[in-house]
Write a protein that holds these residues in place. Structure first.
Motif, PDB file in Angstrom:
ATOM      1  N   LEU A  92       0.807  -1.220   0.000  1.00 20.89           N
ATOM      2  CA  LEU A  92       0.000   0.000   0.000  1.00 20.89           C
ATOM      3  C   LEU A  92       0.839   1.269   0.000  1.00 20.89           C
ATOM      4  N   GLY A  93       1.940   1.294   0.758  1.00 15.83           N
ATOM      5  CA  GLY A  93       2.783   2.482   0.820  1.00 15.83           C
ATOM      6  C   GLY A  93       2.016   3.689   1.339  1.00 15.83           C
ATOM      7  N   ASP A  94       2.600   4.880   1.160  1.00 17.15           N
ATOM      8  CA  ASP A  94       1.960   6.101   1.635  1.00 17.15           C
ATOM      9  C   ASP A  94       0.684   6.420   0.859  1.00 17.15           C
ATOM     10  N   ASP A  95       0.675   6.122  -0.435  1.00 17.99           N
ATOM     11  CA  ASP A  95      -0.525   6.400  -1.225  1.00 17.99           C
ATOM     12  C   ASP A  95      -1.706   5.573  -0.725  1.00 17.99           C
ATOM     13  N   GLY A  96      -1.458   4.296  -0.437  1.00 16.24           N
ATOM     14  CA  GLY A  96      -2.519   3.446   0.086  1.00 16.24           C
ATOM     15  C   GLY A  96      -2.968   3.884   1.468  1.00 16.24           C
ATOM     16  N   ALA A  97      -1.999   4.302   2.304  1.00 14.30           N
ATOM     17  CA  ALA A  97      -2.345   4.775   3.644  1.00 14.30           C
ATOM     18  C   ALA A  97      -3.227   6.010   3.568  1.00 14.30           C
ATOM     19  N   CYS A  98      -2.962   6.883   2.586  1.00 12.84           N
ATOM     20  CA  CYS A  98      -3.796   8.074   2.417  1.00 12.84           C
ATOM     21  C   CYS A  98      -5.220   7.696   2.007  1.00 12.84           C
ATOM     22  N   LEU A  99      -5.356   6.647   1.212  1.00 16.00           N
ATOM     23  CA  LEU A  99      -6.684   6.170   0.836  1.00 16.00           C
ATOM     24  C   LEU A  99      -7.431   5.631   2.058  1.00 16.00           C
ATOM     25  N   VAL A 100      -6.722   4.862   2.886  1.00 15.20           N
ATOM     26  CA  VAL A 100      -7.339   4.341   4.115  1.00 15.20           C
ATOM     27  C   VAL A 100      -7.726   5.498   5.030  1.00 15.20           C
ATOM     28  N   ALA A 101      -6.872   6.521   5.102  1.00 16.25           N
ATOM     29  CA  ALA A 101      -7.149   7.681   5.945  1.00 16.25           C
ATOM     30  C   ALA A 101      -8.431   8.387   5.506  1.00 16.25           C
ATOM     31  N   ALA A 102      -8.593   8.568   4.197  1.00 16.52           N
ATOM     32  CA  ALA A 102      -9.806   9.224   3.691  1.00 16.52           C
ATOM     33  C   ALA A 102     -11.043   8.427   4.066  1.00 16.52           C
ATOM     34  N   TYR A 103     -10.926   7.101   4.023  1.00 11.65           N
ATOM     35  CA  TYR A 103     -12.041   6.230   4.410  1.00 11.65           C
ATOM     36  C   TYR A 103     -12.343   6.367   5.904  1.00 11.65           C
ATOM     37  N   LEU A 104     -11.303   6.401   6.742  1.00 13.31           N
ATOM     38  CA  LEU A 104     -11.500   6.469   8.185  1.00 13.31           C
ATOM     39  C   LEU A 104     -12.120   7.800   8.618  1.00 13.31           C
ATOM     40  N   LYS A 105     -11.894   8.839   7.838  1.00 14.67           N
ATOM     41  CA  LYS A 105     -12.515  10.125   8.168  1.00 14.67           C
ATOM     42  C   LYS A 105     -14.036  10.047   8.088  1.00 14.67           C
ATOM     43  N   GLU A 106     -14.527   9.150   7.241  1.00 12.70           N
ATOM     44  CA  GLU A 106     -15.975   9.041   7.015  1.00 12.70           C
ATOM     45  C   GLU A 106     -16.611   7.888   7.781  1.00 12.70           C
ATOM     46  N   ASN A 107     -15.795   6.935   8.232  1.00 13.06           N
ATOM     47  CA  ASN A 107     -16.326   5.694   8.769  1.00 13.06           C
ATOM     48  C   ASN A 107     -16.682   5.811  10.248  1.00 13.06           C
ATOM     49  N   HIS A 108     -17.778   5.143  10.645  1.00  7.56           N
ATOM     50  CA  HIS A 108     -18.209   5.171  12.046  1.00  7.56           C
ATOM     51  C   HIS A 108     -18.528   3.767  12.553  1.00  7.56           C
ATOM     52  N   THR A 109     -17.991   2.744  11.895  1.00  7.36           N
ATOM     53  CA  THR A 109     -18.266   1.372  12.339  1.00  7.36           C
ATOM     54  C   THR A 109     -17.007   0.558  12.587  1.00  7.36           C
ATOM     55  N   LEU A 110     -15.930   0.829  11.854  1.00  6.30           N
ATOM     56  CA  LEU A 110     -14.719   0.014  11.985  1.00  6.30           C
ATOM     57  C   LEU A 110     -14.085   0.206  13.363  1.00  6.30           C
ATOM     58  N   GLU A 111     -13.694  -0.905  13.991  1.00  3.30           N
ATOM     59  CA  GLU A 111     -13.103  -0.861  15.322  1.00  3.30           C
ATOM     60  C   GLU A 111     -11.614  -1.210  15.320  1.00  3.30           C
ATOM     61  N   ALA A 112     -11.160  -1.955  14.311  1.00  2.00           N
ATOM     62  CA  ALA A 112      -9.754  -2.348  14.257  1.00  2.00           C
ATOM     63  C   ALA A 112      -9.268  -2.379  12.817  1.00  2.00           C
ATOM     64  N   CYS A 113      -8.053  -1.875  12.603  1.00  2.00           N
ATOM     65  CA  CYS A 113      -7.464  -1.843  11.265  1.00  2.00           C
ATOM     66  C   CYS A 113      -6.000  -2.266  11.375  1.00  2.00           C
ATOM     67  N   ASP A 114      -5.641  -3.310  10.644  1.00  2.00           N
ATOM     68  CA  ASP A 114      -4.286  -3.859  10.693  1.00  2.00           C
ATOM     69  C   ASP A 114      -3.540  -3.490   9.416  1.00  2.00           C
ATOM     70  N   LEU A 115      -2.502  -2.646   9.557  1.00  2.00           N
ATOM     71  CA  LEU A 115      -1.695  -2.177   8.427  1.00  2.00           C
ATOM     72  C   LEU A 115      -0.263  -2.694   8.519  1.00  2.00           C
ATOM     73  N   PHE A 116      -0.077  -3.803   9.171  1.00  2.00           N
ATOM     74  CA  PHE A 116       1.241  -4.421   9.335  1.00  2.00           C
ATOM     75  C   PHE A 116       1.977  -4.529   8.001  1.00  2.00           C
ATOM     76  N   SER A 117       3.244  -4.087   7.977  1.00  2.00           N
ATOM     77  CA  SER A 117       4.157  -4.306   6.860  1.00  2.00           C
ATOM     78  C   SER A 117       3.590  -3.850   5.512  1.00  2.00           C
ATOM     79  N   ASN A 118       3.415  -2.539   5.394  1.00  2.00           N
ATOM     80  CA  ASN A 118       2.896  -1.966   4.158  1.00  2.00           C
ATOM     81  C   ASN A 118       3.749  -0.810   3.634  1.00  2.00           C
ATOM     82  N   SER A 119       4.976  -0.682   4.140  1.00  2.00           N
ATOM     83  CA  SER A 119       5.894   0.382   3.688  1.00  2.00           C
ATOM     84  C   SER A 119       5.294   1.770   3.867  1.00  2.00           C
TER      85      SER A 119
END
Length: 243
Positions: A92-119
């Motif tokens: 995923l790298g930084d670009d993928g992390a930014c995509l996840v970040a945009a999703y988390l700004k809107e999300n109100h249900t996710l309780e756990a997110c595992d981003l282990f080893s994604n550069s």
């Protein structure tokens, strides 16, 4: 054995497509079996949009890049039941992390997110920190084995002064030094929901790690978290208000 795992994966995907209420967890990790292709992920994303029973999706170890993440996150913007998302060991790298970040700004249900080893480096960690500063639901995020340095730690420290739901911040095997760890330590003086902050195998001395552990284990802090105290433990002036 691999053939059995592949068949199990196919069966579970079909059950998810049928919205089987007994299927709460699905393991699509590409460990010891062929990885999912971008097309596979896109097809599963369509299923996820309509599924109302899955709580836990593990889709790590598939080596997909940010482009492969887009349909999955688009589906999760529609899905309102998923609580655990595993994206371990992809590309995923930084670009993928930014995509996840945009999703988390809107999300109100996710309780756990595992981003282990994604550069994920400073840019991705900063984007995720900004998202978590306003996210009101996530409790557990795993940054283990990435490239988070002191710049990323500083962003996470700023987030900790605002976030009131995160309980576990996992940061082993990154590039944080005593400087970044001290910023996190100072931020914890104003955060009373974090119970676990793991900085093992960074460039942090045992003394700083011990100070973090001691702060989190303070009886007054634990009493506040357990509802056994009426007031929060006393703390210093917030970092942003210091002269």
């Amino acid at each position: 054995m691999a053939a059995q795992i592949v068949q199990q994966r196919a069966n579970d995907i079909q059950r998810a497509k049928e919205n089987d209420p007994s299927l709460r967890d699905i393991d699509l990790k590409g460990v010891s079996i062929p990885e999912l292709t971008v097309e596979d992920v896109a097809s599963f994303a369509v299923i996820l949009k309509a599924n109302t029973h899955l709580l836990n999706v593990q889709i790590g170890f598939n080596n997909f890049r940010p482009a492969g993440l887009v349909p999955l996150l688009d589906a999760l913007r529609v899905n309102t039941t998923l609580t655990i998302l595993g994206l371990q060991d992809n590309l995923l790298g930084d670009d993928g992390a930014c995509l996840v970040a945009a999703y988390l700004k809107e999300n109100h249900t996710l309780e756990a997110c595992d981003l282990f080893s994604n550069s994920i480096g400073a840019r991705g960690a900063t984007a995720l920190a900004e998202a978590l500063a306003i996210n009101d639901h996530l409790e557990d995020i795993n940054f283990q084995d990435n490239n988070v340095d002191d710049e990323g730690a500083e962003a996470l420290a700023s987030m900790l002064q605002r976030n009131t739901t995160l309980t576990t911040l996992t940061l082993p095997d990154n590039l944080v030094t005593n400087h970044g760890a001290t910023l996190l330590l100072e931020a914890l003086q104003f955060n009373f929901t974090i119970t676990t902050l793991n900085l093992q195998n960074n460039k942090v001395t045992e003394d700083v790690e011990r100070r973090i552990g001691s702060l989190l284990d303070e009886p007054a802090r634990q009493a506040w978290r357990n509802g056994e105290a009426d007031t929060k433990p006393a703390h210093e002036i917030p970092l942003e208000h210091r002269q």
